[in-house]
Design a protein around this motif. Structure first.
Motif, short mmCIF file in Angstrom:
data_model
loop_
_atom_site.label_atom_id
_atom_site.label_comp_id
_atom_site.label_asym_id
_atom_site.label_seq_id
_atom_site.Cartn_x
_atom_site.Cartn_y
_atom_site.Cartn_z
N ILE A 163 0.88 -1.16 0.00
CA ILE A 163 0.00 0.00 0.00
C ILE A 163 0.92 1.21 0.00
O ILE A 163 1.72 1.39 0.92
N ALA A 164 0.83 2.03 -1.02
CA ALA A 164 1.73 3.18 -1.15
C ALA A 164 1.43 4.23 -0.08
O ALA A 164 0.41 4.18 0.61
N ALA A 165 2.33 5.18 0.03
CA ALA A 165 2.16 6.27 1.00
C ALA A 165 0.86 7.02 0.76
O ALA A 165 0.43 7.22 -0.39
N ARG A 166 0.24 7.45 1.84
CA ARG A 166 -0.94 8.31 1.73
C ARG A 166 -0.43 9.75 1.55
O ARG A 166 -0.01 10.38 2.52
N SER A 167 -0.45 10.21 0.34
CA SER A 167 0.12 11.52 0.05
C SER A 167 -0.50 12.10 -1.21
O SER A 167 -0.83 11.36 -2.15
N ASP A 168 -0.64 13.41 -1.23
CA ASP A 168 -1.07 14.10 -2.43
C ASP A 168 0.09 14.40 -3.38
O ASP A 168 -0.12 14.89 -4.49
N ASP A 169 1.29 14.10 -2.91
CA ASP A 169 2.49 14.34 -3.71
C ASP A 169 2.74 13.11 -4.60
O ASP A 169 3.09 12.04 -4.10
N ARG A 170 2.57 13.28 -5.87
CA ARG A 170 2.73 12.17 -6.81
C ARG A 170 4.10 11.51 -6.69
O ARG A 170 4.23 10.29 -6.76
N LYS A 171 5.13 12.32 -6.46
CA LYS A 171 6.48 11.77 -6.40
C LYS A 171 6.66 10.86 -5.18
O LYS A 171 7.39 9.87 -5.24
N VAL A 172 5.99 11.18 -4.07
CA VAL A 172 6.08 10.35 -2.87
C VAL A 172 5.44 8.99 -3.12
O VAL A 172 5.98 7.95 -2.75
N VAL A 173 4.28 9.01 -3.75
CA VAL A 173 3.58 7.76 -4.07
C VAL A 173 4.38 6.96 -5.09
O VAL A 173 4.57 5.75 -4.95
N ALA A 175 7.51 6.91 -5.63
CA ALA A 175 8.72 6.33 -5.05
C ALA A 175 8.44 4.96 -4.44
O ALA A 175 9.29 4.06 -4.49
N CYS A 176 7.25 4.80 -3.86
CA CYS A 176 6.88 3.49 -3.30
C CYS A 176 6.80 2.43 -4.38
O CYS A 176 7.31 1.31 -4.21
N PHE A 177 6.20 2.78 -5.50
CA PHE A 177 6.06 1.81 -6.59
C PHE A 177 7.41 1.50 -7.22
O PHE A 177 7.67 0.35 -7.61
N VAL A 178 8.28 2.48 -7.31
CA VAL A 178 9.62 2.24 -7.84
C VAL A 178 10.38 1.27 -6.93
O VAL A 178 11.06 0.35 -7.41
N ARG A 179 10.26 1.46 -5.62
CA ARG A 179 10.93 0.53 -4.68
C ARG A 179 10.44 -0.90 -4.89
O ARG A 179 11.23 -1.85 -4.83
N MET A 180 9.16 -1.05 -5.14
CA MET A 180 8.61 -2.39 -5.32
C MET A 180 9.12 -3.03 -6.61
O MET A 180 9.46 -4.23 -6.64
#
Length: 235
Positions: A163-173, A175-180
């Motif tokens: 479950i990605a970060a809860r954030s309105d910042d597209r780059k923060v979200v 980054a979670c998918f890139v890590r995966m």
């Protein structure tokens, strides 16, 4: 048939996201998340072609599986955190488990599956955002779990879930998918890993299109299909 209309809209959005990413639409599966919704809603989605549904509470999935037992082609994916003492119920009624986070839980599931002569597809849950509020393993600990799963032949590792970060910042979200994506590749390259690790279960109603751009193979969509969740759900 609002649910059927919503499913059509989501499928169209998935197809478009796949096209933008240069991926075949067949690579991405839609998993409707029916938690807190009744069996009437599930049957409406079933009539529209869906055959597997995601639930996050054991008591709820058991009740729904019992009520809909006459629909033999209907399957359940347990996507929520699981305590070891509830392993029996998941082993009995789920086709998939998306929240594996320890070898102790793997052992509990293995024992129950052996007794039932069943197998279970599993996804390792990863805390890709580092948020304390989320379950799942830190990325650095996933390889050890993947290696240890070789001792549990009733579990069939298919990939990773987050479950990605809860954030309105597209780059923060993002980054979670890139890590995966990077973690999945490391597991594929690791001879000690047990399982195929072909799949990434990631992306929900608000971010599934971004997840698809970064390799998601299963997107878990609830509110965009079923609507706002009831204040109190069964179970």
């Amino acid at each position: 048939m609002a649910i059927a209309d919503n499913l059509t809209r989501i499928r169209t959005a998935i197809d478009a996201a796949c096209e933008r990413a240069g991926r075949p639409a067949s690579e991405v599966r839609l998993l409707p998340v029916s938690k807190t919704f009744g069996t009437d809603a599930i049957l409406e989605a079933y009539a529209a072609g869906m055959r597997i549904f995601g639930e996050n509470k054991v008591q709820e999935v058991v009740a729904k599986a019992t009520e809909l037992a006459d629909h033999e082609d209907l399957q359940w994916a347990m996507i929520g955190h699981l305590q070891r003492n509830k392993a029996r119920d998941v082993a009995a009624c789920a086709a998939e488990f998306h929240a594996l986070d320890s070898l102790r839980l793997a052992e509990a599931l293995q024992n129950r599956l052996e007794a039932l002569d069943r197998t279970l597809d599993v996804f390792i849950e990863v805390n890709s955002s580092g948020e304390d509020s989320k379950f799942g393993l830190p990325p650095a600990e996933v390889a050890d779990l993947a290696a240890g799963l070789g001792s549990y032949d009733r579990l069939r590792p298919r990939g990773l879930m987050t479950i990605a970060a809860r954030s309105d910042d597209r780059k923060v979200v993002e980054a979670c998918f890139v890590r995966m994506t990077e973690l999945r590749q490391r597991l594929r390259d690791d001879d000690k890993s047990t399982g195929s690790y072909e799949e990434l279960s990631m992306g929900m109603s608000g971010d599934f299109e971004l997840a698809i751009a970064h390799g998601a193979t299963t997107v878990r969509v609830g509110t965009a299909i079923f609507g706002s969740r009831p204040a109190l759900g069964p179970g």
